[in-house]
Design a protein around this motif. Structure first.
Motif, PDB file in Angstrom:
ATOM      1  N   SER A 208       0.819  -1.206   0.000  1.00  0.00           N
ATOM      2  CA  SER A 208       0.000   0.000   0.000  1.00  0.00           C
ATOM      3  C   SER A 208       0.857   1.262   0.000  1.00  0.00           C
ATOM      4  CB  SER A 208      -0.938   0.017   1.222  1.00  0.00           C
ATOM      5  OG  SER A 208      -0.177   0.011   2.414  1.00  0.00           O
TER       6      SER A 208
ATOM      7  N   TYR B 294       1.523   3.214  -3.349  1.00  0.00           N
ATOM      8  CA  TYR B 294       0.331   3.743  -4.020  1.00  0.00           C
ATOM      9  C   TYR B 294       0.425   5.250  -4.279  1.00  0.00           C
ATOM     10  CZ  TYR B 294      -4.472   5.331  -4.587  1.00  0.00           C
ATOM     11  OH  TYR B 294      -5.604   5.935  -5.050  1.00  0.00           O
TER      12      TYR B 294
ATOM     13  N   TYR C  84      -2.224   8.092  -6.400  1.00  0.00           N
ATOM     14  CA  TYR C  84      -3.417   8.250  -7.242  1.00  0.00           C
ATOM     15  C   TYR C  84      -3.129   9.187  -8.414  1.00  0.00           C
ATOM     16  CZ  TYR C  84      -8.101   9.646  -8.700  1.00  0.00           C
ATOM     17  OH  TYR C  84      -9.217   9.927  -9.451  1.00  0.00           O
TER      18      TYR C  84
ATOM     19  N   LEU D 206       0.152   2.998   8.129  1.00  0.00           N
ATOM     20  CA  LEU D 206      -0.558   2.440   9.286  1.00  0.00           C
ATOM     21  C   LEU D 206      -1.838   1.692   8.902  1.00  0.00           C
ATOM     22  CD1 LEU D 206      -0.226   5.436  11.791  1.00  0.00           C
ATOM     23  CD2 LEU D 206       1.166   3.360  11.720  1.00  0.00           C
TER      24      LEU D 206
ATOM     25  N   GLY E 128      -4.385  -1.089   8.711  1.00  0.00           N
ATOM     26  CA  GLY E 128      -4.645  -2.200   9.612  1.00  0.00           C
ATOM     27  C   GLY E 128      -5.179  -1.715  10.941  1.00  0.00           C
TER      28      GLY E 128
ATOM     29  N   GLU F   2      -6.005   9.678  -0.526  1.00  0.00           N
ATOM     30  CA  GLU F   2      -6.579   9.017   0.651  1.00  0.00           C
ATOM     31  C   GLU F   2      -7.091  10.041   1.668  1.00  0.00           C
ATOM     32  OE1 GLU F   2      -4.437   4.842   1.447  1.00  0.00           O
ATOM     33  OE2 GLU F   2      -3.060   6.526   1.386  1.00  0.00           O
TER      34      GLU F   2
ATOM     35  N   LEU G 236     -10.138  -1.090  -5.531  1.00  0.00           N
ATOM     36  CA  LEU G 236      -9.342  -2.336  -5.435  1.00  0.00           C
ATOM     37  C   LEU G 236      -8.296  -2.134  -4.342  1.00  0.00           C
ATOM     38  CD1 LEU G 236      -8.614  -2.678  -9.251  1.00  0.00           C
ATOM     39  CD2 LEU G 236     -10.376  -3.909  -7.969  1.00  0.00           C
ATOM     40  N   ASP G 237      -8.156  -3.133  -3.517  1.00  0.00           N
ATOM     41  CA  ASP G 237      -7.106  -3.082  -2.489  1.00  0.00           C
ATOM     42  C   ASP G 237      -5.855  -3.721  -3.081  1.00  0.00           C
ATOM     43  OD1 ASP G 237      -5.453  -3.288  -0.343  1.00  0.00           O
ATOM     44  OD2 ASP G 237      -7.034  -3.909   1.068  1.00  0.00           O
ATOM     45  N   ASN G 238      -4.759  -2.953  -3.160  1.00  0.00           N
ATOM     46  CA  ASN G 238      -3.577  -3.497  -3.820  1.00  0.00           C
ATOM     47  C   ASN G 238      -2.807  -4.499  -2.953  1.00  0.00           C
ATOM     48  OD1 ASN G 238      -2.798  -1.594  -2.041  1.00  0.00           O
ATOM     49  ND2 ASN G 238      -1.299  -0.582  -3.385  1.00  0.00           N
TER      50      ASN G 238
END
Lengths: 299, 734
Positions: free
Chosen positions: A95, A98, A100, A191, A193, A222, A234-236
């Motif tokens: 993550s 990432y 955008y 962070l 999770g 984000e 989509l979660d990478n």
């Protein structure tokens, strides 16, 4: 007009600089240059002469100008007498890779910042080390204050690639167990999770007498959630999918994010951890200033 | 009550409400795939959010669909109250046009009378009527069943409507109108009343006919009342004209007095009243001042006239908006006074009856109607009993005894059309009146003299259906009061004949006071038997003082006698003056055999030749449809002719221009079941309100506006929610 050097505090400018060592140099120079023109002028010329006020200090030595800007008491004309060992803990989770807007990824932002901090610390003869982790600690570089240490750190940072899942809490526990002396741990992570175990791991640093600066790095998207209409998210890391009306969920998402950050902010404040929420659209000086303030408090 | 649409096609536009739904279903956005690491954060909140969003989206979808549907409905102009299921104004209609053809519709303003105005309005209505409509043209005069006409034929029928002096109450015409439109199969049914809505044309005490049938059929029949009257009418008219007479008789050789009542509607005015006698020659004229909304009486005297029928006409000179009531006609007969024979044993018993009929000093201007021959019975020549036919009436008052020959003469006299009045008093020998011959003549047998309980009684109710007592309702109470004030201390007890006696007046205790018997014969005659004498005494202790009836202040004695004599002479059935709408009855001379009758007039009525009425001596003529004077020339078999005449005047109520009040209209038509229009514009409004209904267009548009506002608020609120939670300020310090 801001000076040319200050331009390098902007992520969109620094991303055009390919070499990490140059990035670090430009960011720090931009930061120092910015300090000249700011109320933090003292930091730029004699920042080594400030330290945090402690009871027993002469009140006349308090720099009220700094107090007005930072809300904290600093004593002027104080020479640092000890060195501070610093650890740069880099989250390698997928993550972190990432972005955008196709500018700096969270990881690139983090290593740019980490490089700049390493640059600063080496120049102050502070020993600085590096740890990277995902589900466990992957690479580490023992802290040193030699000039060559900067090259090693930058070289390692440049080689790091974020990928896969992460377990921040477990990794931080590992890092904590690795450290022998009282140090300043600078964590760069998004962070992702459950916050509870991560906070528990952060608390361990404090129990061990370490200082912690938690750089919570998020992508600008984000934080601002610029999406519109129906979006398939989509979660990478986990390959999860969720199709939802972005307009409809935006408010709730931002609220959740706010709550998420607020929880970290509150918990960190309680544990005297510096929590620095960042996103990839923010200038680097905020993060650097946090470091400096923390450095001074150690003085 | 239902909902219909003026532009029904546009209502189909409501189907466009499906467009947002179709767009929603078919044109759903294909989601853009976006990598987003903080997906776990979204997932945490999205469950609730997705539900809320769904609800909000559906709300918006419904609001937008409703918006389109409502706008389409609004454009289709929905309305309440429409009676036809079709939405078009041009619907085949069962249309009844009810014309008020009463004379008040003659009122002229701006060179146009009310009926012409009504025709004009009817033309306008017919021009807008669908060609497949059924039109029924009805007027207040014609009671025939209306025919179903096409609009084109109806236009011609409307043109033929004229003012008619004889009209039914429009209540009945409305019954015809409702029945006609109910019988039609056309989808829309309407009744238009074209009237000045003045009170005399209606009976406001009861609802119009046919409302119950409409209610039973449960078919809405909008009723439009076109008020064609003027707001402040001004008129001067002759409300009445009468010849002053005694018992309707003008004596030959004496002048007659004709009284006219001139009534003003509106402000005080001065007018000239002209008097015409026996033709177009003006005999006299007088200027009268009539108070505002008041009336005055104007009198004219004729010169001494010859025997026979005469005609008079009063005319208001000049012009006014309603000419029909500017003339009033009278027909009267000048004849020799009735000869009456009064017989009594005593002078005291002669004076009262004779004086009542032929007063020694008659009031000025009142013609002498009776010539009385008065005899004491002892001095009445025996031979004269056989010579009674010249008398219209014979009065026997308190005569002790009449011999057999005299009874026979009287019987013969009465059987040949004579009239006999008998007054019973203290001198009467009951046995003499109970002989077979008088028994065949008298209506009762005599018993003993009766003293009423309490020593006195008075007269009770009279039989007001009898010509002697028949009079205007207003006079009945006066007569009743006077009769009730009469004191009777003694009366002759009688037993009325069960088969041929009729009690015309009774005492308070129920005993007969006046009885009548019809006596058959070649010319049937009548006998009137009073059980009290037709005389009085000044001394109460006089055995002959049975009653004070003939004495002042009682006037009913004179009144009854003056009515009784012409009745017995057969004259009360003669009438020459009629109100429009009444049958004309003419008594022909029974001694002549007429073979043909020619009726001319009144007014412009065409001459009509009639056959002689078979077996009857009277001619009955249908109510003439014109005002004025009529003449009848009767030709006998021998070629001799006799002339008769009559006058027909309008009902004075026709000149009363008082409009029906809203309460009266409600009583007639039912509250809320009619619409009144004063002019073309208000008629259009009334028609559109009832025919199209109360349009809900403005309300619907208001609803559309509210919905747009709600939709905007809803959409903006959702939008604002998103904005308010927008970007967390960057770099908030921990």
């Amino acid at each position: 007009m801001p000076k040319a050097a200050e331009q390098y505090l902007k992520p969109e400018v620094i991303r055009q600089v390919a070499r990490l060592d140059l990035r670090a140099k430009f960011i720090v120079e931009g930061f120092i240059s910015g300090l000249h023109a700011s109320p933090f002028h003292g930091f730029s010329v004699e920042f080594s002469e400030h330290r945090k006020y402690t009871p027993g200090d002469d009140i006349a030595d308090i720099d009220w100008g700094v107090y007005a800007k930072t809300d904290r008491y600093y004593i002027k004309k104080f020479q640092a007498e000890t060195n501070l060992t610093g650890y740069l803990a880099m989250d390698l989770s997928g993550s972190m890779g990432y972005t955008y807007r196709q500018e700096l990824t969270k990881f690139e932002y983090s290593i740019s910042l980490a490089a700049a901090l390493a640059y600063l610390m080496i120049h102050q003869q502070d020993p600085v080390g590096l740890v990277s982790f995902d589900t466990a600690v992957r690479q580490s570089l023992a802290p040193k204050s030699k000039r060559s240490q900067l090259g090693n750190i930058l070289s390692l940072l440049a080689r790091l690639t974020p990928s896969g899942a992460t377990d921040v809490a477990k990794s931080l526990h590992q890092v904590a167990s690795m450290m022998r002396h009282r140090s300043l741990v600078m964590v760069f992570s998004d962070l992702s999770g459950d916050p509870a175990p991560i906070l528990k791991a952060l608390h361990r640093f404090r129990y061990s007498g370490h200082d912690v600066i938690l750089f919570h790095v998020l992508d600008e998207a984000e934080v601002t959630f610029p999406f519109e209409g129906m979006v398939e998210f989509l979660d990478n890391e986990s390959s999860d999918k969720l199709t939802i009306d972005a307009d409809g969920v935006k408010a709730e998402y931002l609220e959740a994010l706010d709550e998420f950050r607020a929880r970290y902010r509150k918990e960190c404040l309680g544990a005297r951890i510096d929590y620095v929420p960042l996103h990839t659209g923010m200038p680097f000086d905020k993060a650097l200033m946090s470091y400096l303030l923390n450095r001074q408090s150690q003085g | 009550m239902g909902i219909t649409f003026v532009t029904v096609g546009l209502a189909a536009g409501a189907a466009l409400a499906a467009i947002p739904l179709i767009l929603h279903l078919l044109m759903r956005q294909s989601p853009n795939p976006v990598v987003f690491p903080a997906l776990w954060l979204i997932r945490e909140r999205s469950q609730k959010a997705r539900k809320q969003i769904k609800i909000k989206n559906w709300l918006l979808l419904i609001a937008r669909m409703a918006l389109i549907a409502l706008m389409a409905l609004a454009l289709a102009r929905p309305a309440y109250n429409s009676q036809a299921s079709l939405g078009d104004r041009e619907v085949p209609t069962a249309l009844a046009l009810v014309f008020d053809t009463s004379l008040s519709m003659q009122y002229t303003e701006r060179d146009q009378d009310r009926l012409s105005e009504a025709k004009k309005r009817a033309e306008e209505l017919l021009a807008k009527t669908h060609e497949a409509s059924h039109v029924f043209v009805i007027d207040s005069a014609d009671p025939g069943v209306p025919m179903s006409l096409s609009p084109a034929a109806a236009r011609k029928s409307v043109e033929t409507r004229t003012l008619r002096p004889v009209n039914r109450k429009l209540n009945a015409a409305m019954g015809q109108a409702f029945a006609a439109v109910l019988g039609s199969d056309r989808p829309r049914k309407e009744v238009f009343v074209l009237s000045d809505l003045t009170r005399p044309a209606w009976d406001p005490q009861r609802p119009v006919d046919g409302l119950d049938k409409v209610e039973k059929a449960n078919v809405p029949i909008p009723t439009y009342l076109l008020r064609l009257g003027v707001k402040e009418p001004v008129n001067v008219g002759l409300a009445d004209a009468q010849v002053r007479s005694t018992a309707g008789i003008i004596a030959v050789g004496e002048p007659a007095q004709i009284d006219g009542v001139v009534r003003a509607t509106g402000p005080a005015v001065e007018r000239t009243i002209e008097f015409y006698l026996d033709g177009p020659t003006k005999r006299d004229q007088k200027v009268v001042e009539i108070p505002a909304n008041g009336e005055v009486t104007v009198s004219f005297r004729t010169p001494a006239l010859e025997a026979g029928l005469h005609t008079g006409r009063l005319h208001i000179a000049g012009t006014d908006p309603m000419p029909f009531d500017d003339d009033r006609h009278v027909t009267f007969e000048v004849r020799k006074p009735f000869r009456v024979l009064v017989l009594a044993d005593l002078n005291d018993d002669l004076d009262y009856a004779a004086g009542a009929l032929d007063p020694p000093d008659p009031p000025e201007g009142l013609p002498r109607a009776f010539t009385v021959d008065r005899f004491l019975t002892a001095r009445f020549p025996e031979r004269s009993w056989g010579n009674l036919r010249d008398y219209a009436c014979v009065i026997l008052n308190n005569v002790r005894k009449v011999d057999e020959n005299a009874w026979s003469s009287l019987s013969s006299y009465v059987a040949n059309g004579g009239g006999l009045i008998i007054g019973l008093g203290n001198r009467v020998d009951a046995a003499s009146y109970s002989e077979p011959t008088p028994t065949r003549l008298l209506p009762a047998t005599l018993n003993k003299v009766i003293r009423p309980d309490g020593g006195r009684t008075s007269f009770g109710k009279a039989d007001y259906s009898h010509p002697i007592f028949a009079r205007e309702q207003s006079e009945v109470a006066n007569l009743d009061a006077d009769l009730a004030g009469v004191s009777v201390t003694l009366y002759q007890g009688v037993t009325p004949n069960t088969t041929n006696a009729r009690t015309l007046l009774a005492f308070q205790d129920g005993a007969p006071a006046l009885l009548e018997r019809d006596v058959p014969g070649p010319r049937p005659g009548h006998v009137l038997l009073f059980t009290v004498p037709l005389s009085a005494r000044n001394r109460a202790d006089d055995p002959a003082a049975w009653t004070d009836w003939p004495l002042p202040p009682h006037w009913s004695f004179l009144d009854v006698l003056t009515q009784a004599v012409p009745y017995l002479a057969g004259a009360t059935s003669e009438r020459w003056n009629y109100q429009a709408g009444e049958f004309i009855s003419v008594n022909l001379d029974p001694s002549k055999r007429f073979t043909s009758l020619l009726v001319r007039g009144p007014g412009d009525t065409p001459a009509n030749r009639l056959g002689a009425p078979a077996g009857r001596s009277s001619l009955l003529i249908e109510p003439p449809q014109a005002l004025g004077q009529g003449q009848i020339t009767a030709t006998a078999a021998d070629g001799q002719t006799s002339n008769y005449g009559f006058s027909v005047n309008a009902d004075p109520a026709e000149s009363v221009l008082t409009s029906l009040t809203p309460a009266e209209l409600d009583e007639l038509f039912g509250k809320g079941r009619y619409a009144v229009a004063e002019d073309t514009e208000s008629l259009k409004r009334a028609i559109s309100e009832v025919r199209i209904g109360h349009e809900v267009f403005p309300w619907l548009l208001l609803l559309v506006l509210a919905l747009i506002t709600a939709e905007n608020l809803l959409a903006n609120r959702f939008h604002r929610e998103r904005n308010t939670a927008a970007p967390v300020p960057a770099g908030r310090a921990a």
